[in-house]
Design an enzyme around this catalytic site. Sequence first.
Site, mmCIF file in Angstrom:
data_model
loop_
_atom_site.group_PDB
_atom_site.id
_atom_site.type_symbol
_atom_site.label_atom_id
_atom_site.label_comp_id
_atom_site.label_asym_id
_atom_site.label_seq_id
_atom_site.Cartn_x
_atom_site.Cartn_y
_atom_site.Cartn_z
ATOM 1 N N LEU A 1 0.568 3.671 -2.190
ATOM 2 C CA LEU A 1 1.035 3.502 -3.563
ATOM 3 C C LEU A 1 1.579 4.796 -4.164
ATOM 4 O O LEU A 1 1.071 5.885 -3.914
ATOM 5 C CB LEU A 1 -0.109 2.972 -4.428
ATOM 6 C CG LEU A 1 -0.756 1.664 -3.952
ATOM 7 C CD1 LEU A 1 -1.847 1.245 -4.923
ATOM 8 C CD2 LEU A 1 0.273 0.556 -3.783
ATOM 9 N N GLN B 1 15.484 -8.864 -3.320
ATOM 10 C CA GLN B 1 14.158 -9.477 -3.170
ATOM 11 C C GLN B 1 13.721 -10.142 -4.469
ATOM 12 O O GLN B 1 13.178 -11.262 -4.456
ATOM 13 C CB GLN B 1 13.144 -8.415 -2.757
ATOM 14 C CG GLN B 1 11.708 -8.920 -2.694
ATOM 15 C CD GLN B 1 10.750 -7.864 -2.197
ATOM 16 O OE1 GLN B 1 10.659 -7.603 -1.009
ATOM 17 N NE2 GLN B 1 10.033 -7.223 -3.106
ATOM 18 N N SER C 1 9.763 5.283 -3.104
ATOM 19 C CA SER C 1 9.539 4.328 -2.030
ATOM 20 C C SER C 1 8.471 4.867 -1.099
ATOM 21 O O SER C 1 8.382 6.087 -0.881
ATOM 22 C CB SER C 1 10.842 4.109 -1.244
ATOM 23 O OG SER C 1 10.596 3.381 -0.055
ATOM 24 N N GLY D 1 0.799 -1.215 0.000
ATOM 25 C CA GLY D 1 0.000 0.000 0.000
ATOM 26 C C GLY D 1 0.833 1.267 0.000
ATOM 27 O O GLY D 1 2.032 1.245 -0.270
ATOM 28 N N HIS E 1 4.754 1.788 -7.924
ATOM 29 C CA HIS E 1 3.773 0.693 -7.901
ATOM 30 C C HIS E 1 2.947 0.677 -9.184
ATOM 31 O O HIS E 1 2.671 -0.382 -9.752
ATOM 32 C CB HIS E 1 2.819 0.849 -6.714
ATOM 33 C CG HIS E 1 3.466 0.718 -5.369
ATOM 34 N ND1 HIS E 1 3.661 1.794 -4.551
ATOM 35 C CD2 HIS E 1 3.958 -0.364 -4.710
ATOM 36 C CE1 HIS E 1 4.238 1.389 -3.426
ATOM 37 N NE2 HIS E 1 4.438 0.086 -3.504
ATOM 38 N N ASP F 1 14.342 -3.246 -5.128
ATOM 39 C CA ASP F 1 14.819 -4.272 -4.198
ATOM 40 C C ASP F 1 15.328 -5.444 -5.031
ATOM 41 O O ASP F 1 14.646 -6.444 -5.233
ATOM 42 C CB ASP F 1 13.704 -4.719 -3.256
ATOM 43 C CG ASP F 1 14.259 -5.478 -2.052
ATOM 44 O OD1 ASP F 1 15.330 -6.110 -2.201
ATOM 45 O OD2 ASP F 1 13.638 -5.443 -0.984
#
Length: 282
Positions: free
Chosen positions: A33, A155, A187, A31, A37, A152
């Site tokens: 956003l 990740q 971010s 969330g 995103h 990331d």
Amino acid sequence: MKTVNSITELRSVLKSFRDKGLTIGFVPTMGNLHQGHLSLIDAAKHHADVIVASIFVNPMQFGVNEDIDNYPRTLEQDQTKLIAANVDVLFTPTPEIVYPKGLDKQTFVEVPGLSGSYCGESRKGHFRGVTTIVCKLFNLVQPDIACFGLKDFQQVQMIQTMVEDLSMPIQIVPVATKREVSGLAMSSRNSYLTATEKQQATHLYQTLQWVKHRLSESQDFEHIEMIARSKIDASGMRTDYIDICNAKTLEPATVEDKELVVLAAAHCGKARLIDNIQIELN
């Protein structure tokens, strides 16, 4: 856009799409956003007929004294952005739905090796929480493709490894980092920064660009990393790590490596920021 928060309803809605032969693209988020995103949503549209997003602030990936209680929650604004982006389904479960037995009794998924270094070393248990929730969401949504941001980098590597190791029939689509005009990687945690700290934070990417330039002239990795740390610290931030790595294995780079990634993390005010830059040497 249909917003659902129960597993039963989610599966029912997605079955209706599958019964029509439609492919499903998935973008999991926590969330708050931003344009980063939304770039994942745009990427998913190029690969799938139906777009599913999730918003879930995952308690399993937050460690002791981390910022889960203060993590920004902006569901109404997020829904507005997702509707404008033509997302078909938004899944918004609670921790009680995702972890009905509680975290202590929850089966977990862990990628060996990759999960213990860099952010994994600084944030013990973080990546166990990431891979567990992503695996669980993949089982719930059963997407054909899933998009993750390369901000990331570690990740993304871990999720790709998990999907391969567990034979999941899902294509992982890495998406380039979206940046502010200043170069700062977008971010959700940027909202923690004051105006002064936002200016300080731009030095993280500037330092990564400096490393890229220096690597075109020298492969004295240790010396370059040492100077890079001092540059970040001199800006007013506090370096967590900055490491030059093999882009495929994330092992420390050697002079034989040609595909590199520089991974970095630094504390700026209340925020811990991460970034990276990929480099191909001739």
